[in-house]
Design a protein around this motif. Structure first.
Motif, mmCIF file in Angstrom:
data_model
loop_
_atom_site.group_PDB
_atom_site.id
_atom_site.type_symbol
_atom_site.label_atom_id
_atom_site.label_comp_id
_atom_site.label_asym_id
_atom_site.label_seq_id
_atom_site.Cartn_x
_atom_site.Cartn_y
_atom_site.Cartn_z
ATOM 1 N N UNK A 1 55.485 10.596 -38.398
ATOM 2 C CA UNK A 1 55.894 11.995 -38.296
ATOM 3 C C UNK A 1 54.903 12.724 -37.389
ATOM 4 N N UNK A 2 55.431 13.484 -36.433
ATOM 5 C CA UNK A 2 54.576 14.263 -35.538
ATOM 6 C C UNK A 2 54.892 15.743 -35.691
ATOM 7 N N UNK A 3 53.853 16.557 -35.644
ATOM 8 C CA UNK A 3 54.000 18.007 -35.672
ATOM 9 C C UNK A 3 53.022 18.624 -34.694
ATOM 10 N N UNK A 4 53.353 19.818 -34.253
ATOM 11 C CA UNK A 4 52.429 20.535 -33.381
ATOM 12 C C UNK A 4 52.335 21.967 -33.861
ATOM 13 N N UNK A 5 51.221 22.596 -33.525
ATOM 14 C CA UNK A 5 51.009 23.983 -33.888
ATOM 15 C C UNK A 5 50.119 24.656 -32.876
ATOM 16 N N UNK A 6 50.151 25.983 -32.885
ATOM 17 C CA UNK A 6 49.314 26.756 -31.962
ATOM 18 C C UNK A 6 48.972 28.092 -32.600
ATOM 19 N N UNK A 7 47.741 28.501 -32.409
ATOM 20 C CA UNK A 7 47.268 29.775 -32.937
ATOM 21 C C UNK A 7 46.409 30.455 -31.883
ATOM 22 N N UNK A 8 46.641 31.745 -31.637
ATOM 23 C CA UNK A 8 45.711 32.463 -30.762
ATOM 24 C C UNK A 8 44.388 32.660 -31.506
ATOM 25 N N UNK A 9 43.281 32.416 -30.823
ATOM 26 C CA UNK A 9 41.981 32.586 -31.483
ATOM 27 C C UNK A 9 41.148 33.681 -30.818
ATOM 28 N N UNK A 10 41.555 34.094 -29.647
ATOM 29 C CA UNK A 10 40.922 35.211 -28.932
ATOM 30 C C UNK A 10 41.902 35.617 -27.833
ATOM 31 N N UNK A 11 41.608 36.673 -27.157
ATOM 32 C CA UNK A 11 42.477 37.120 -26.063
ATOM 33 C C UNK A 11 42.545 36.035 -24.989
ATOM 34 N N UNK A 12 43.752 35.459 -24.785
ATOM 35 C CA UNK A 12 43.949 34.441 -23.763
ATOM 36 C C UNK A 12 43.407 33.072 -24.125
ATOM 37 N N UNK A 13 43.058 32.857 -25.408
ATOM 38 C CA UNK A 13 42.506 31.578 -25.847
ATOM 39 C C UNK A 13 43.305 31.109 -27.069
ATOM 40 N N UNK A 14 43.736 29.849 -27.021
ATOM 41 C CA UNK A 14 44.589 29.296 -28.067
ATOM 42 C C UNK A 14 44.032 27.979 -28.576
ATOM 43 N N UNK B 1 49.596 16.791 -34.824
ATOM 44 C CA UNK B 1 49.301 16.032 -36.034
ATOM 45 C C UNK B 1 50.242 14.845 -36.143
ATOM 46 N N UNK B 2 49.686 13.694 -36.474
ATOM 47 C CA UNK B 2 50.476 12.492 -36.740
ATOM 48 C C UNK B 2 50.222 12.064 -38.177
ATOM 49 N N UNK B 3 51.314 11.790 -38.884
ATOM 50 C CA UNK B 3 51.230 11.214 -40.217
ATOM 51 C C UNK B 3 51.932 9.869 -40.160
ATOM 52 N N UNK B 4 51.183 8.802 -40.389
ATOM 53 C CA UNK B 4 51.708 7.443 -40.329
ATOM 54 C C UNK B 4 51.655 6.865 -41.737
#
Length: 148
Positions: free
Chosen positions: A42-55, A60-63
């Motif tokens: 199973x693969x998943x992806x995520x993204x979070x802003x951590x500062x202005x213009x920075x992510x 994630x892989x679950x095997x």
């Protein structure tokens, strides 16, 4: 010089392993089994802003590897990266964060999963190539409540 401040920026700042776990709940007895194990990835992806213009972007892989109804081993790995992305239109930002960044991280994740399997005493499991564009579109459709 002011024009340079408005130039698009897409830059990888750092790559790091955010989380890693390995479980062999039925060892050592299950290691004597002669059956071919079943492998689920199973693969998943995520993204979070951590500062202005920075992510921070994660993949994630679950095997999960099973023999019959018993777990042989379970590996979960979360590869992360910090990306600077500035001065790009919103639609391009989504593509960069949802497609280009995960594509950059995937080879690192693939190597980690393979290495952990080997160090655990098993043959390497190579994560398949991923169409992150299709994965992003599926996530967007799911978020909007549309069928995939």
């Amino acid at each position: 010089m002011a024009d340079q401040d408005q130039n698009p920026v897409f830059q990888l700042q750092r790559v790091y392993l955010k989380d890693l776990s390995l479980e062999q709940p039925n060892s050592p007895q299950i290691l004597l089994e002669q059956q071919q194990p079943q492998v689920d990835i199973q693969l998943n992806m995520g993204a979070e802003p951590i500062a202005e213009g920075v992510f921070e972007v994660t993949v994630t892989a679950t095997v999960t590897t099973t023999v019959g109804d018993r777990t042989l081993f379970l590996v979960e790995a979360k590869q992360a990266g910090i990306f600077e992305i500035r001065n790009v239109p919103q639609d391009q930002l989504q593509l960069l964060v949802g497609v280009a960044c995960p594509q950059t991280l995937h080879p690192y994740l693939r190597a980690i999963v393979s290495d952990v399997c080997i160090r655990a005493g098993f043959p390497p499991i190579l994560l398949p190539e991923v169409n992150f564009q299709a994965m992003l579109e599926a996530q967007q459709a799911q978020a909007q409540g549309a069928p995939n």
